[in-house]
Scaffold this motif. Structure first.
Motif: not given
Length: 127
Positions: A5-10, A18-20, A119-123
Motif C-alpha cells: 500500500v503506497e502513500s505520500g503522493g500529492g 516528497l517522500r513516498l 495500487q499506486g499513489t499519484l505525484v
C-alpha cells in the motif's frame, strides 16, 4: 497474500520534495528485491529505483542524484525520497516486490519479474 500500500503522493511545485511510503504485509522474507515503478499519462512504465535484499540500490538515469530509495525492514516499509522534482516526474508511482519467487537481488530488468504491486499513489509536479 502479499499486499503493498503506497502513500505520500500529492501535488508539489517544481524543485520541491516528497517522500513516498509503501507498507508491505504478508511477507515471510523481507530480504527480497523491491522497488518503485512509475506510469505516466501515456501508460509507459519506468523502473525508477530498486533495492536488493542486502540493501544495494539502483536508479534510473532520469532520477539518479535526485531520488533515494530506502527500506525499514523492522517496519516492513519501503520509501522513496524524491528531491528536486521536475514536471516530467509527474506519474502514478507504484511500489513492487518479488513476493513469490523471493529474489534477493534486483536484476537490470527487475520490473519484469516483480509479482506483487501496490495500487499506486499519484505525484503531480507543477512548473
Amino acid at each position: 497474500q502479499v499486499k503493498l500500500v503506497e502513500s505520500g503522493g500529492g501535488s508539489v511545485q517544481a524543485g520541491g520534495s516528497l517522500r513516498l511510503s509503501c507498507e508491505i504485509s504478508g511477507l515471510t522474507n523481507n530480504k527480497i528485491c523491491m522497488g518503485w515503478v512509475r506510469q505516466d499519462s501515456y501508460e509507459q512504465r519506468e523502473g525508477v529505483a530498486a533495492i536488493d535484499g542486502d540493501g544495494s540500490v539502483s536508479y534510473a538515469d532520469s532520477v539518479k542524484g535526485r531520488f533515494i530509495i530506502s527500506k525499514d525492514n523492522a517496519k516492513n516499509t519501503l520509501y522513496l525520497q524524491m528531491n528536486s522534482l521536475k514536471p516530467e516526474d509527474t506519474a502514478l508511482y507504484y511500489c513492487a516486490a518479488d513476493g513469490i519467487e523471493g529474489l534477493g537481488t534486483c536484476t537490470a530488468q527487475w520490473i519484469d519479474v516483480v509479482d506483487a504491486w501496490g495500487q499506486g499513489t499519484l505525484v503531480t509536479v507543477s512548473s
